[in-house]
Design a protein around this motif. Sequence first.
Motif, mmCIF file in Angstrom:
data_model
loop_
_atom_site.group_PDB
_atom_site.id
_atom_site.type_symbol
_atom_site.label_atom_id
_atom_site.label_comp_id
_atom_site.label_asym_id
_atom_site.label_seq_id
_atom_site.Cartn_x
_atom_site.Cartn_y
_atom_site.Cartn_z
ATOM 1 N N ALA A 1 51.530 -47.113 62.064
ATOM 2 C CA ALA A 1 51.841 -48.424 62.641
ATOM 3 C C ALA A 1 52.204 -49.418 61.544
ATOM 4 C CB ALA A 1 50.652 -48.930 63.448
ATOM 5 N N GLN A 2 51.494 -49.359 60.421
ATOM 6 C CA GLN A 2 51.839 -50.220 59.276
ATOM 7 C C GLN A 2 53.299 -50.039 58.881
ATOM 8 O OE1 GLN A 2 48.942 -49.200 56.177
ATOM 9 N NE2 GLN A 2 48.363 -51.336 56.059
ATOM 10 N N CYS B 1 43.244 -65.310 54.244
ATOM 11 C CA CYS B 1 44.353 -65.502 53.289
ATOM 12 C C CYS B 1 43.985 -64.949 51.916
ATOM 13 C CB CYS B 1 44.720 -66.976 53.197
ATOM 14 S SG CYS B 1 45.565 -67.618 54.666
ATOM 15 N N LEU B 2 42.756 -65.176 51.500
ATOM 16 C CA LEU B 2 42.313 -64.670 50.204
ATOM 17 C C LEU B 2 42.306 -63.139 50.192
ATOM 18 C CD1 LEU B 2 41.231 -65.245 47.382
ATOM 19 C CD2 LEU B 2 38.932 -65.370 48.365
ATOM 20 N N MET B 3 41.876 -62.533 51.295
ATOM 21 C CA MET B 3 41.867 -61.071 51.373
ATOM 22 C C MET B 3 43.294 -60.518 51.366
ATOM 23 S SD MET B 3 38.721 -60.338 51.245
ATOM 24 C CE MET B 3 38.715 -58.587 51.617
ATOM 25 N N THR B 4 44.224 -61.251 51.953
ATOM 26 C CA THR B 4 45.629 -60.829 51.899
ATOM 27 C C THR B 4 46.130 -60.853 50.463
ATOM 28 O OG1 THR B 4 45.985 -61.748 54.113
ATOM 29 C CG2 THR B 4 47.951 -61.249 52.796
ATOM 30 N N VAL C 1 48.770 -56.832 66.170
ATOM 31 C CA VAL C 1 49.328 -56.331 64.910
ATOM 32 C C VAL C 1 48.208 -55.950 63.955
ATOM 33 C CG1 VAL C 1 50.674 -56.930 62.857
ATOM 34 C CG2 VAL C 1 51.485 -57.625 65.111
ATOM 35 N N ALA C 2 47.217 -56.836 63.835
ATOM 36 C CA ALA C 2 46.097 -56.589 62.913
ATOM 37 C C ALA C 2 45.338 -55.331 63.296
ATOM 38 C CB ALA C 2 45.159 -57.797 62.897
ATOM 39 N N ARG C 3 45.052 -55.176 64.578
ATOM 40 C CA ARG C 3 44.282 -54.005 65.027
ATOM 41 C C ARG C 3 45.051 -52.710 64.814
ATOM 42 N NH1 ARG C 3 39.609 -54.553 69.243
ATOM 43 N NH2 ARG C 3 38.938 -56.668 68.770
ATOM 44 N N MET C 4 46.317 -52.720 65.171
ATOM 45 C CA MET C 4 47.108 -51.497 65.024
ATOM 46 C C MET C 4 47.280 -51.129 63.556
ATOM 47 S SD MET C 4 49.948 -52.206 68.026
ATOM 48 C CE MET C 4 50.871 -50.690 67.711
ATOM 49 N N MET D 1 45.780 -56.944 57.094
ATOM 50 C CA MET D 1 45.756 -55.536 57.504
ATOM 51 C C MET D 1 47.072 -54.822 57.183
ATOM 52 S SD MET D 1 42.791 -54.880 58.616
ATOM 53 C CE MET D 1 41.941 -56.107 57.639
ATOM 54 N N LEU D 2 48.168 -55.549 57.262
ATOM 55 C CA LEU D 2 49.467 -54.945 56.935
ATOM 56 C C LEU D 2 49.575 -54.651 55.446
ATOM 57 C CD1 LEU D 2 51.759 -57.174 59.168
ATOM 58 C CD2 LEU D 2 51.490 -54.701 59.409
ATOM 59 N N ALA D 3 49.009 -55.528 54.620
ATOM 60 C CA ALA D 3 49.117 -55.356 53.165
ATOM 61 C C ALA D 3 48.151 -54.312 52.632
ATOM 62 C CB ALA D 3 48.859 -56.701 52.466
#
Length: 610
Positions: free
Chosen positions: A274-275, A410-413, A264-267, A374-376
């Motif tokens: 993909a997001q 988590c902080l980066m999210t 998920v993170a890579r895509m 990566m999704l956010a």
Amino acid sequence: MALLEEKRVEEELSYPIMVAERVRSAVDEADSFKAECSEVWKQVDRLLQMLRTLVRFATATNTSAASPPLYERPIRRVAAETAKNLDRALALVRKCKRRSILHRVVSIVGAADFRKVLGHLDASVGDMKWLLSIFDADGGIVLSLPPIASNDPILSWVWSFIASLQMGQLNDRIEAANQLTSLAQDNDRNKKIIVEECGVPPLLKLFKEGTSPLAQIAAAGALCHLANDLDRVRVIVGEHGVPAVVQVLSDSPMRVQTLAANLVARMAKHDPVAQEDFARENVIRPLVTLLSFDTFVDDQWDHLGKQSIHSIVQINKELGKGSRGGRHFANSYSNSYFFAEGSSRGGNHRKERENEDPEVKLQLKVSCAEALWMLARGSVTNSRKITETKGMLCLAKIVQNEQGELQINCLMTIMEVTVAAESNADLRRAAFKTNSPAAKTVVEQLLRIIKEVDNPALQMPAMKSIGALARTFPARETRVIEPLVAQMSNRNAEVADEAALALTKFASPDNFLHVEHSKTIIEFNGIPALMRLLRSNEVTQMHDGLTLLCYLALHAGNSESLEQARVLTVLEGADRTVLPQQLKELVSRAIIHLNLYHAGMNSQRMSYLP
């Protein structure tokens, strides 16, 4: 290529068979070089028999519901090359038929021509033998080298691995997926070949079947290595990879879920499409659930919904103290929530999860946090979904209690969600209300990191998050400004610059409370700290600090701190340097404004520029 792929493989094989039959007729009609023509026919006849064997195999496979689908890529390539070589043989043999004297003079045939054609036919015989060996191996891996791939051995290996992956038994498929992973690790060219030769569909099929965790791990490993490029991710998305990944993420053993989260993170990292697709498949929910496993966050929000906000905050405080009773309550309730809200088969993995290695649990959380990050990133939709699942509380609690990669992810999210909220007023109002327990918890942790943690990798995203939320803080919320002012004196120039940039968002005219915030910055001795920062920076790197100084001058021009620091002189000096047009105009406005209050300062020139 698209038109070629649309034809059935049996039709693809029918053309070389037809040409081979024509060679037979041409050999019978030859009047010269009969011995050479006979040699040509021997090779063509061998090819004809193998082509017919291949047609029978393809027909039987494609008409049998019990058989795995036929891997057609090497068949089409070999059939096309064989057809070209048969065309060469047909053209040569036809020249041996008696015709007019002129035609014989023009069409001179020699022994070298036959040697060349026989060489091409030998190559096609070798290709056909290799091709049949793949399908005779019952799905096992064949590593011999066909002539068609003599200049590129990787191609034949990829064909063999994909054929085994698509048509072999489970153990053979696992081994083939592992071999593709090894090839993909080597270089991007190998990845490109794997994707071009249709390796993605059988990998996804093995990944989502769920018959064996080892099989899923092997397939996920290969897919993760392939998904580091926009075009290749688009292929995975186009093969319905997103719902397959979400399905596996929701219902698999932990080790498999970790790789699914990595995928998920890579895509999401490489493809905004993909997001969006992951958002539609609601991947945020299982990611947040897995991330909050063994914590109390799920219990707080999903099972205490009937209690008051005050009760929830009290539980938060009590559990935060680390009492044994609270910790036991939290873990037991979180476990029951996970298996109730996960998948229908979640209970099957419950005992496995409870007995799983703590390192495996930690890696799962690290992967889920990275996937959420990566999704956010750059996505308001996914950021909103994270806040709607109450993921912010979970993220904040992990930032408080964990360290290392999990804490950073988590902080980066959080940072990405706050940046999205900065650009979207609806998200900002919904997720970061001043009376929201989740928002309060997030801000508390961000401020703690800014004040107490001496690590730029953590401090900078925390400050960026506070800056992104600048428009949500009321004028009385001065505690968020003080640590930012203090960090402008940080020895690390990047940290100090990030603090100045965050404060700029408080003092910006876009902020409704810019006047009040500007006065607060000055009250916390922001001017001396800012002046030191400007002096320590190169002129070309001081734009953020200079912008902040202009805002403070415009919004609190009558402050004595500005006069004492001789800000007017500094701005006049900066005005004589090369600045971007927008910043130069801002500096000019600030100078004009300050002159209204400190006209007498023009005679007190400073001999330096920051």
